[in-house]
Design a protein around this motif. Structure first.
Motif, short mmCIF file in Angstrom:
data_model
loop_
_atom_site.label_atom_id
_atom_site.label_comp_id
_atom_site.label_asym_id
_atom_site.label_seq_id
_atom_site.Cartn_x
_atom_site.Cartn_y
_atom_site.Cartn_z
N ILE A 142 0.83 -1.20 0.00
CA ILE A 142 0.00 0.00 0.00
C ILE A 142 0.87 1.26 0.00
O ILE A 142 0.57 2.22 -0.71
N GLY A 143 1.95 1.23 0.76
CA GLY A 143 2.86 2.38 0.81
C GLY A 143 3.44 2.72 -0.55
O GLY A 143 3.59 3.91 -0.89
N ILE A 144 3.73 1.71 -1.34
CA ILE A 144 4.20 1.94 -2.71
C ILE A 144 3.08 2.56 -3.53
O ILE A 144 3.29 3.55 -4.24
N ALA A 145 1.89 1.99 -3.41
CA ALA A 145 0.74 2.45 -4.21
C ALA A 145 0.35 3.89 -3.91
O ALA A 145 -0.08 4.62 -4.81
N ILE A 146 0.53 4.33 -2.67
CA ILE A 146 0.15 5.70 -2.30
C ILE A 146 1.37 6.64 -2.24
O ILE A 146 1.28 7.74 -1.71
N SER A 147 2.48 6.18 -2.78
CA SER A 147 3.71 6.98 -2.90
C SER A 147 4.32 7.41 -1.57
O SER A 147 4.95 8.45 -1.48
N ARG A 148 4.16 6.57 -0.54
CA ARG A 148 4.86 6.82 0.72
C ARG A 148 6.20 6.09 0.74
O ARG A 148 7.08 6.41 1.53
N ILE A 149 6.31 5.09 -0.15
CA ILE A 149 7.53 4.29 -0.26
C ILE A 149 7.91 4.25 -1.74
O ILE A 149 7.04 4.01 -2.59
N THR A 150 9.18 4.47 -2.03
CA THR A 150 9.62 4.38 -3.42
C THR A 150 9.52 2.92 -3.87
O THR A 150 9.72 2.00 -3.06
N PRO A 151 9.21 2.69 -5.15
CA PRO A 151 9.10 1.30 -5.63
C PRO A 151 10.37 0.48 -5.40
O PRO A 151 10.27 -0.70 -5.05
#
Length: 121
Positions: A78-87
């Protein structure tokens, strides 16, 4: 502590520290709190389980740690999907969580065969 010599505890602790550092300046406090808590739960439950006397109790805490790893994997996704975590970072963490969960699964299976019983999956 018994846990310090285990690779699964070492790796989950290292991952937890990475996650805490990554989110240090994050302003999304709700997401930060949730992901750091699940990351912290993995090595904490490993440590607590290894201090238990019976293999049944040890396996129970390792199952909790494994469930927390699944929760963490979901939060990373989810963090990747909402741009809180870089891919790039997220994929590295997801692979590490997957390996940690597999290690925990193997450890749980081993404990269960030691006692001649089957607990969990």
């Amino acid at each position: 502590m018994k846990c310090e010599s285990l690779e699964v505890w070492q790796r989950s602790t290292t991952l937890c520290i990475e996650i805490y550092r990554y989110f240090d300046a994050c302003a999304d406090y709700s997401f930060k709190d949730q992901i750091t808590r699940s990351a912290l739960s993995v090595p904490s439950n490993i440590a607590e389980g290894l201090e238990r006397i019976s293999d049944k109790e040890k396996a129970r805490f390792l199952e909790i740690a494994k469930a927390s790893a699944s929760e963490l994997a979901t939060q990373i996704y989810i963090g990747i999907a909402i741009s809180r975590i870089t891919p790039e970072v997220g994929e590295q963490w997801r692979l590490e969580v997957k390996e940690i969960a597999a290690m925990l699964g193997g450890f749980i299976k081993w404990l269960n065969t030691q006692q001649g019983r089957k607990i969990g999956k």
